[in-house]
Design a protein around this motif. Structure first.
Motif, PDB file in Angstrom:
ATOM      1  N   VAL A 169      -0.836  -3.666  13.119  1.00  0.00           N
ATOM      2  CA  VAL A 169      -1.453  -2.677  12.241  1.00  0.00           C
ATOM      3  C   VAL A 169      -2.453  -3.376  11.337  1.00  0.00           C
ATOM      4  CG1 VAL A 169      -1.044  -1.070  10.343  1.00  0.00           C
ATOM      5  CG2 VAL A 169       0.588  -1.193  12.224  1.00  0.00           C
TER       6      VAL A 169
ATOM      7  N   VAL B  99      -4.527   2.980   7.825  1.00  0.00           N
ATOM      8  CA  VAL B  99      -3.535   2.294   8.656  1.00  0.00           C
ATOM      9  C   VAL B  99      -3.868   2.586  10.114  1.00  0.00           C
ATOM     10  CG1 VAL B  99      -1.095   2.063   9.245  1.00  0.00           C
ATOM     11  CG2 VAL B  99      -1.756   2.576   6.890  1.00  0.00           C
TER      12      VAL B  99
ATOM     13  N   THR C 125      -2.882   1.490  14.004  1.00  0.00           N
ATOM     14  CA  THR C 125      -1.927   0.802  14.877  1.00  0.00           C
ATOM     15  C   THR C 125      -2.553   0.636  16.257  1.00  0.00           C
ATOM     16  OG1 THR C 125      -0.067   1.787  13.681  1.00  0.00           O
ATOM     17  CG2 THR C 125       0.396   0.904  15.871  1.00  0.00           C
TER      18      THR C 125
ATOM     19  N   ARG D  51      -4.110  -2.754   7.807  1.00  0.00           N
ATOM     20  CA  ARG D  51      -3.797  -1.914   6.645  1.00  0.00           C
ATOM     21  C   ARG D  51      -4.757  -2.225   5.505  1.00  0.00           C
ATOM     22  NH1 ARG D  51       2.419  -0.913   6.886  1.00  0.00           N
ATOM     23  NH2 ARG D  51       1.895   0.395   5.111  1.00  0.00           N
ATOM     24  N   SER D  52      -5.059  -1.207   4.719  1.00  0.00           N
ATOM     25  CA  SER D  52      -5.850  -1.423   3.505  1.00  0.00           C
ATOM     26  C   SER D  52      -5.538  -0.316   2.506  1.00  0.00           C
ATOM     27  CB  SER D  52      -7.353  -1.438   3.820  1.00  0.00           C
ATOM     28  OG  SER D  52      -7.762  -0.220   4.422  1.00  0.00           O
ATOM     29  N   TRP D  53      -5.732  -0.623   1.246  1.00  0.00           N
ATOM     30  CA  TRP D  53      -5.525   0.327   0.145  1.00  0.00           C
ATOM     31  C   TRP D  53      -6.565   0.006  -0.914  1.00  0.00           C
ATOM     32  CZ3 TRP D  53      -1.911   4.158  -1.469  1.00  0.00           C
ATOM     33  CH2 TRP D  53      -1.907   4.440  -2.832  1.00  0.00           C
TER      34      TRP D  53
ATOM     35  N   ASP E 132       0.845  -1.181   0.000  1.00  0.00           N
ATOM     36  CA  ASP E 132       0.000   0.000   0.000  1.00  0.00           C
ATOM     37  C   ASP E 132       0.890   1.244   0.000  1.00  0.00           C
ATOM     38  OD1 ASP E 132       0.735   0.080   2.820  1.00  0.00           O
ATOM     39  OD2 ASP E 132      -0.905  -1.292   3.198  1.00  0.00           O
TER      40      ASP E 132
ATOM     41  N   SER F 246      -5.725   4.991   1.643  1.00  0.00           N
ATOM     42  CA  SER F 246      -4.929   4.094   2.474  1.00  0.00           C
ATOM     43  C   SER F 246      -5.364   4.283   3.919  1.00  0.00           C
ATOM     44  CB  SER F 246      -3.437   4.417   2.329  1.00  0.00           C
ATOM     45  OG  SER F 246      -2.672   3.732   3.305  1.00  0.00           O
TER      46      SER F 246
END
Length: 447
Positions: free
Chosen positions: A203, A255, A257, A205-207, A67, A253
């Motif tokens: 984390v 993110v 954490t 995460r994605s995109w 990403d 994006s």
């Protein structure tokens, strides 16, 4: 003046060494294991410095994975020097302001994002796109890149070093381990196998494409798709969430954490569960859950931690670890990839200056030049995470701002290596080589 691919450089730095030297003019052969950003940067600068380079990469084909990735201005000046600015700039996001909120959505800080800064640009874009461009550039220089190479063994003697790859023994003057946190070369350097530990954090995460997922149509999320790139952050106890649109607000994006003590002995990247992700932001600004829920899929990425290695080089000083193989970074540092680039550039310079007969000296000089700077940059990631995760309700403005110190972002790794080479050589020759020491921990405000 000397040129390569249109890049112009001064002929020397007071030592008669060209910044861009004729191909294979040093007689030094380098094996780079790994074609990630660290390995490619090292190979490219080594080619520019007149070394012969071969890259051995385990993947059989290049895939545009990942990403968002960030390169600071310190790495940006290297890419610009290589003539890559226009290509990188066209696919990177161009955020004017970072907007940080608390978990309830109150705005704590609008932090300007000047670009250029300290005389260079930063590049933030899709990891796969930027990696493909760098890979193509390395190939355009004639660098020998061999895919599908399984490196099973590293070795060194007094006069050379090498690897066993696909059962073939390959020799060189120097071997560079740029194969990430699972690097097999670490065992040769350390003399034992060190296991990754959980950092205590993970984390999600994605995109994804905003229009495809209806981000632009939902009144709870359309604020981040306004025809320009935007960067929103939310911070709370033990959590921070960053949402970053790019490509003119067309891509997103996410993110986030959070605390996580899962065992990461074997693997630390898994498919993520949306219900687990959304639990983290229960009671938060509803825009957070709305943004996160738009993702068609999630990656659950456990953040690994390793104690700082006492050295990054082998006993014979013909093997060097660079990038994540030597020093993994937390995402909050925004410097992991940048420091990997600096590693490769610096190593190429000192090998050029030392020459083929003094490779072992050059590798020791490289570690001495790099070690404390890298550790200091690593600590910024820990400080920023703690600053956001332990923020008090009254914290505003600079108390939650991302640090942008000139010592970090204004650094020119190539120029610095030329400047300090003589003094570093003299110190090693007079005092002998000593293992590097860790720098003192400094608060984030003084980062």
């Amino acid at each position: 003046m000397s040129t390569m691919n249109g890049a112009t450089s001064p002929d020397n730095h007071g030592k008669g060494f060209a910044q861009v030297a004729p191909p294979n003019s040093t007689g030094i052969k380098i094996i780079v294991v790994g074609a990630g950003f660290a390995g490619l940067a090292c190979a490219i600068e080594s080619k520019r410095k007149g070394h012969e380079v071969v890259i051995l990469e385990k993947f059989k084909e290049l895939k545009a994975l990942g990403d968002i990735i960030s390169f600071g201005n310190n790495a940006g000046r290297v890419f610009e020097r290589w003539g890559l600015h226009d290509k990188f700039w066209a696919v990177c996001s161009h955020v004017e302001t970072l907007m940080i909120h608390n978990s309830q959505g109150e705005l704590l800080l609008e932090q300007p994002n000047p670009d250029p800064l300290f005389g260079a640009y930063a590049y933030n874009g899709h990891r796969g796109e930027l990696h493909t461009m760098l890979f193509d550039y390395a190939q355009s220089l004639g660098i020998d890149i061999r895919l599908g190479q399984d490196v099973t063994e590293y070795w060194e003697t007094d006069n050379e070093a090498g690897v066993i790859a696909n059962s073939e023994k390959i020799a060189a003057d120097v071997v560079v381990g740029a194969d990430g946190v699972r690097s097999r070369a670490r065992t040769l350097v350390l003399g034992y196998e060190d296991k990754p530990k959980s950092s205590g954090y993970a984390v999600y995460r994605s995109w994804f494409d905003c229009a495809e997922q209806g981000v632009d149509k939902d009144p709870m999320t359309s604020f981040i798709c306004q025809g320009k790139d935007l960067f929103y952050g939310w911070i709370g106890k033990d959590v921070h969430f960053l949402a970053h649109s790019s490509s003119g607000g067309k891509k997103l994006s996410n993110v986030i954490t959070h605390k996580d003590d899962a065992d990461i002995a074997e693997s630390w990247s898994f498919p993520g569960k949306m219900e687990d992700c959304l639990k983290i932001v229960e009671g938060w600004d509803p825009r957070c859950a709305a943004l996160l829920s738009k993702a068609p899929s999630l990656v659950d990425w456990k953040l690994v931690y390793r104690d700082p290695m006492p050295t990054w080089i082998s006993k014979g000083a013909r093997l060097a670890l660079i990038g994540d193989a030597a020093h993994p970074f937390l995402p909050t540092s925004q410097q992991g990839a940048s420091q990997a680039v600096e590693d490769g550039v610096t190593l190429a310079v000192v090998l050029q200056l030392a020459g083929k007969e003094n490779v072992h000296l050059a590798v020791r000089e490289w570690e001495k030049i790099r070690y404390q700077r890298v550790r200091r940059a690593q600590l910024i990631g820990e400080s920023v995470r703690d600053m956001w995760h332990k923020a008090k309700p009254e914290d505003r403005g600079n108390a939650v701002a991302l640090p942008r110190p000139e010592w970090l972002l204004g650094h020119d790794a190539e120029k610095h290596a030329y400047e300090v080479y003589d003094a570093t050589t003299k110190e090693i020759q007079e005092k002998g080589y000593e293992l590097p020491t860790l720098p003192p921990v400094v608060p984030v405000a003084g980062a």
